[in-house]
Scaffold this active site. Sequence first.
Site, mmCIF file in Angstrom:
data_model
loop_
_atom_site.group_PDB
_atom_site.id
_atom_site.type_symbol
_atom_site.label_atom_id
_atom_site.label_comp_id
_atom_site.label_asym_id
_atom_site.label_seq_id
_atom_site.Cartn_x
_atom_site.Cartn_y
_atom_site.Cartn_z
ATOM 1 N N GLY A 32 15.409 12.484 -22.525
ATOM 2 C CA GLY A 32 16.767 12.675 -22.094
ATOM 3 C C GLY A 32 18.263 11.827 -22.649
ATOM 4 N N LEU A 33 19.525 12.079 -22.346
ATOM 5 C CA LEU A 33 20.342 11.154 -23.462
ATOM 6 C C LEU A 33 20.320 9.260 -23.311
ATOM 7 C CD1 LEU A 33 23.754 12.958 -22.706
ATOM 8 C CD2 LEU A 33 22.336 13.174 -24.849
ATOM 9 N N SER A 34 20.877 8.805 -24.601
ATOM 10 C CA SER A 34 20.671 7.891 -24.834
ATOM 11 C C SER A 34 21.683 6.553 -23.553
ATOM 12 C CB SER A 34 21.255 7.192 -25.822
ATOM 13 O OG SER A 34 21.350 5.499 -26.089
ATOM 14 N N LYS A 38 16.094 6.457 -19.231
ATOM 15 C CA LYS A 38 14.572 7.001 -18.891
ATOM 16 C C LYS A 38 14.108 5.722 -18.948
ATOM 17 C CE LYS A 38 15.684 8.524 -23.469
ATOM 18 N NZ LYS A 38 16.921 8.044 -23.084
ATOM 19 N N SER A 39 14.589 4.807 -19.726
ATOM 20 C CA SER A 39 13.802 3.699 -19.179
ATOM 21 C C SER A 39 13.632 2.721 -18.154
ATOM 22 C CB SER A 39 14.167 2.106 -20.670
ATOM 23 O OG SER A 39 14.271 3.141 -21.727
ATOM 24 N N SER A 106 13.728 12.008 -27.324
ATOM 25 C CA SER A 106 12.836 13.144 -28.369
ATOM 26 C C SER A 106 14.022 14.754 -27.858
ATOM 27 C CB SER A 106 11.715 13.786 -27.156
ATOM 28 O OG SER A 106 11.925 13.300 -25.718
#
Length: 199
Positions: A32-34, A38-39, A106
Amino acid sequence: MSNNIVWHDYHIKKLQRAKQKKQKSCILWFTGLSGSGKSTLANALEVKLYELNFHTYLLDGDNVRYGLNKDLGFDENSRVESIRRIGEVSKLFIDSGIITLTAFISPFIKDRQMVRDLVEENEFIEIFVDTPLSICEERDPKGLYKRARDGEIQEFTGISSPYEKPDNAEIHILNAELTIEQNIDKIILYLKINGYINA
Ligand SMILES: Nc1ncnc2c1ncn2[C@@H]1O[C@H](COP(=O)(O)OS(=O)(=O)O)[C@@H](OP(=O)(O)O)[C@H]1O
Ligand SMILES: Nc1ncnc2c1ncn2[C@@H]1O[C@H](COP(=O)(O)OP(=O)(O)O)[C@@H](O)[C@H]1O
């Protein structure tokens, strides 16, 4: 590639290592986008799996760029090489029986497919953290979108470098609409239903 290299089979196999840990090893591939989450999601999921006594390891974009990928930037070739390395490392973790979580933008479909092809069927679980660019930009926890808009950062994903959304991710997370807890529950349910962890 050299022809003088011979593959050695190990006596202890992946399935034995995973069985000892009472789990089926796999890669949980967050993309996914910055700023999409995600983190945050990968960390919260790892905590939950740890509390449930499963064996995990988390590879996170920023952290891996401090070591294994410290020689790589964000041009297209570097991003491709980065994902190739992460794919190979994840494959080793799968072989060790570990549930591996990865949190990398990614951005390219073909690179995510390359990692999927590297491992066995059902070992690659793509998790699309689907957060609109406008919300990622509003959150901007590191101030990177602002710097990208100001032209201080080149080839920034979503602004001046593409992000190719997955078509058929195993798990689709609408991270702007649901809470982190709700999204974690959804992933845990997927892992239980599909036999990666005990129900
Ligand atoms: N140009 C550019 N584009 C995108 N991201 C950038 C860039 N420069 C630095 N950063 C920071 O690096 C983090 C993304 O690294 P990744 O290895 O996940 O990116 S990629 O998979 O190679 O696209 C990303 O972290 P996340 O916000 O956690 O995704 C950014 O903080
Ligand atoms: N479901 C959510 N609801 C609200 N805020 C979230 C949610 N998920 C993540 N965030 C917030 O979004 C920001 C970016 O999250 P982060 O995990 O750093 O994203 P990424 O790793 O994709 O760059 C953080 O400030 C985080 O607290």
